[in-house]
Structures are given as C-alpha cells and as structure tokens.
Design a protein around this motif. Sequence first.
Motif, short mmCIF file in Angstrom:
data_model
loop_
_atom_site.label_atom_id
_atom_site.label_comp_id
_atom_site.label_asym_id
_atom_site.label_seq_id
_atom_site.Cartn_x
_atom_site.Cartn_y
_atom_site.Cartn_z
N SER A 110 19.22 75.01 71.82
CA SER A 110 19.83 74.36 72.98
C SER A 110 18.79 74.01 74.04
CB SER A 110 20.88 75.29 73.60
OG SER A 110 21.38 74.75 74.81
N PRO A 111 18.85 72.80 74.58
CA PRO A 111 17.92 72.43 75.66
C PRO A 111 18.24 73.12 76.98
CG PRO A 111 19.45 70.64 75.21
CD PRO A 111 19.68 71.67 74.15
N ILE A 112 19.41 73.75 77.08
CA ILE A 112 19.72 74.54 78.27
C ILE A 112 19.99 75.97 77.85
CG2 ILE A 112 20.70 72.52 79.42
CD1 ILE A 112 23.16 75.19 78.84
N GLN A 113 19.79 76.89 78.78
CA GLN A 113 20.07 78.30 78.54
C GLN A 113 21.08 78.78 79.57
OE1 GLN A 113 15.69 79.41 78.59
NE2 GLN A 113 16.45 80.87 77.06
N LEU A 114 21.81 79.82 79.23
CA LEU A 114 22.68 80.48 80.19
C LEU A 114 21.93 81.63 80.86
CD1 LEU A 114 26.09 80.70 78.29
CD2 LEU A 114 25.26 78.88 79.82
N SER A 115 22.34 81.97 82.07
CA SER A 115 21.72 83.09 82.77
C SER A 115 22.20 84.41 82.18
CB SER A 115 22.08 83.03 84.26
OG SER A 115 23.49 83.11 84.44
N ARG A 116 21.33 85.40 82.28
CA ARG A 116 21.69 86.74 81.81
C ARG A 116 22.72 87.35 82.75
NH1 ARG A 116 16.73 90.24 80.12
NH2 ARG A 116 16.70 88.44 78.72
N ILE A 117 23.74 87.99 82.18
CA ILE A 117 24.79 88.63 82.98
C ILE A 117 24.57 90.13 82.94
CG2 ILE A 117 27.27 88.94 83.30
CD1 ILE A 117 26.30 86.05 83.73
N ARG A 118 24.33 90.69 84.11
CA ARG A 118 23.93 92.10 84.21
C ARG A 118 24.92 93.05 83.55
NH1 ARG A 118 24.25 94.11 90.08
NH2 ARG A 118 26.46 94.09 89.46
#
Length: 519
Positions: A6-14
Amino acid sequence: MKIVPSPIQLSRIRDLSAQNNIDTVQLKDILGDPLIKECWQFNYLFDLDFLMGSFDEDIGHLVQVRVMHGSWKKEDHHRVMLEESAKQYKNLRLITAYMPEPFGTHHSKMMILLRHDDCAQVVIHTANMIPQDWTNMCQAVWRSPLLPLFPGHAAKENSTSSSGQIGSGVRFKNDLLAYLRAYGKAKTGSLTAQLGKYDFSGVKAALVASTPCKQKPAQIDSKDEPLWGWPGLERVLKHVPVSSRSNDSGPPHIIVQVSSIASLGQTDRYLKETFFPTLATTGPRTKDQRSRKPKFSVIFPTADEIRRSLDGYQSGSSIHMKIQTAAQAKQVAYMKPYLSHWAGDGDHLSRSNPELVRDAGRRRAAPHIKTYIRFSDSSAKQIDWAMITSANMSTQAWGSAINATGEVRICSWEIGVVVWPELFSQSPSSSSSDQGSESGTSIMVPVFKQDAPNLDTVNEFLSSDEKSVSQSKDTNVIGFRMPYNLPLVPYRPIDMPWCATSSYAEPDWMGRSYNVSYD
C-alpha cells in the motif's frame, strides 16, 4: 505477478493488539531518524513538547524545526500557548500562515524532511501534532521515497508550460512548490529553494491541495496553472483511467470517509451540483466503455460508536457535525441516505453474513483519518483511485460552487495525495515524465490488517478473466490499506451522526458522560 504494498500506511493504535497493528507507523518512526537535519511541520494543532520529543534523543536539539500554523491573532489561545512553549527550544521557529479568510483554517498536515545524507522526504498525513491523534485515533500517512539531490545540486524546475504529466514526480514537485509559494517568499522561500534541488522522479502520486484564494477555473485550467480545491481534484481525475468492469457488477461506488462535515447548505445543491460531480469525474474512455453513474456513501460515526471507541467521548472532541439548529437538521436529513457507520458493529447492527465482513481492525479507533475512494463496482473488490487528505467535507476546504462570475472561493489550507493503479505500471527505469513507458497491467485492491495484498485473498475477489490477468508476470497488484470494514453498514432512519456540540447523558464504556456548557 508483482505485489506492491500500500502507498499509504495507517497509524499505530496504542491500545490495540499487535495483530491489528501490522505494518503501521508511529510518529517516532518518521521523526526518530538521526539523519534528519531540518524539519518543516505544517498543521492545525501543535503540542510542541510532543513534537520535539519525537526526534532522536541524541540529535533532536540540533534539528532545525520550522512550525507553520494558522493562529494569526496575537491574542489567540493556541498562539499564546505555542509562543510560550517555543521559548524552551532554540532550534524551533514558529511561522504564521497567511490567513485572509475569517472562516478559514490552516488545516494542512504535512512534514518536509531534509537529511544529512543529501536526501529529502515529503510526508502527507491526517493527524494533528498532538498526542491524542497519534495514540488511539485512526490516521493515515503517505511518505514519498527518499528524494536524492540532482547532480551538481542545481535547482531544476519545469516551466508552467511544461509542468509534467499528472501523476508524475515532475508534476508532483511543481504542484508542491506552487503550494509552498502561496505562503509567501518570506515564509517558505528558503524551503522552496532547497526543494528545487531534489529529484522527485520516484514519486507516484498526484498532489491535491487548497490555499485561501479566489480562482476562475475555466480561465486557469487552459493555462495549466495551479488549481486548488475541488477544481484541482477535478483536473487530476480527468487524467485517471477507470475500470471497464461490466455493469453486471453494479455501479462504481465512491466512498467518502471524513472526521468533519461542515455546513453545506440547507439543500443538497452543493453536493449534487459541485462536490459529487467532482468526485465522479473520470479520465478518457475507450469507445466501448459506457459512462456509469456512481453510487455515493459517506462514512461518519454515530454517538454509540464514539462511546465505544478506545478513548470514549474524549475522541469525539475531534469529530464534528452539528445537528442542533433547523438549518443543520435539514442538512442531516438530506445527508442521511448517504451516511454509513464507521464501526457498524453495535448490538442492533448485527450483520446477516458476518463471515463476509472484511475486517480492517480499526472499528474501536475513532476516525480522524480522511479518505476518498472510488471502487470499480458495488462489490468493492478493486479500486480505481484513492485519496488521503486533510480536507473534510466543507466548502471552506474544497471551495464554493462557481458563482455568477465563474469564481470559486477557497478559505482554508489543505493538502492530500491521490494514487491509482496505472502509476505503478511504470518500469523502474522509466522517466517520471514518460508515464507511457509501462510494464504490464496494474490493479489496485483493498487490503485489510496488512499493507501487502495476499494472493489468495486477491484471487478470491476476482473474476476468472481478472484472475488470468493478475497471475501474469507482467501484472502489478497494488494494495491500498483500508481503515474501515467492508461491506458498509448504512444508517437506519433512527441513527444520528455524532455531534461534538451536543450533550450525551448515556455513559461511554469508561463510565463518563459528555456535557457541553455554553458560558
């Protein structure tokens, strides 16, 4: 077959499990690199201690940090807080964006990193620079490849008459520099001068941005000058080919997913005459392709989904749609047929076929992310194009409808990127300005809980003809990381969107109520 992550990533969820955080990114992953020497931050909200604490602890005090914000009133609470906090960092300088519109905001979310290894990087994302946005709220990040200096470090920019094909690195660079110049030479002149020396040919995306301005698209488009807001998006989409999948699979489905829906008017005129037609714009078609009118959906959370999110009601303070006045009620009424749930998993929303749900692993992370995706048909198995952006659904962000003089008024600063399959058909050796040098066919597919497409999963959702194409060694299968589950769950008539300016007596999962007081 070539698999492209994927050319985008999701942020890590604590507060989610490791299984739900595969291939995700956190702020320290971006800013913690000890090779960063200069960092430009463009955003709406800042916690400077949080920002400065995200750099490598050994060299953070040496990084030259520039913070572009929109708090132009000297007595503004955010500006006072910023200026007080900035005093403790000798390597940080605050810059106030030009804000001519009273209802506009500096809402862009971008980082530009200049490095000791003679590379630069552009990062476009959806998060404010505050802890809450980078812990338990769903966000997206697009990062350019590391951009090398041109040989000899000479600045190279294309003239307006030869600004590069849309989707090429050359065009991305020219559009980015035009956006930065809109701040004024005194504010960003040093940055544009430096970026002019870098080679953007590795970029595979189109830039779509907004700057406070009044433009006449019909006059500007013919000259290929910068277009902002929805006219700029329309120009990009005119160059994006769309799938020729048969009508048997249903119409294309354009899904808008945002964290804020502003006042669009008491009737649906802006939606139907400006906003949706812009999103429905397509590129050139072959003779045997018929234009198919797309279906539209808008994903926005309900109060129940906010209550059950990881941060409960606290996360609702970042998500906005007003529903209290008569005018706002009229807007909700015409929006309701388009609205779908963010999580869609309440007790009263049990799905008839839960085994068919494609789970993104983000239903408990409240959405601050903004995505606009065109799926090829109602099955949502392939993607024609996808965009992440800071821009929510508002005329301030995207621009007003064209007025009687042919003018569009834009109030806010916004920035985003659009990607589509054909961008990844290029041979690695081909020039960014020679987008016609292709190697095979490309398809883009939604991916869940990871960034790279899984071949078995891909084939499960393809027709027999498409499987033969996907299995060709000349085919690129590009993933696009999904932040929400598919298929969507539409609102019922009794469902209402979350409203941050309303009070809610029912406690969230942590036992807290939500009260709004007006002094």
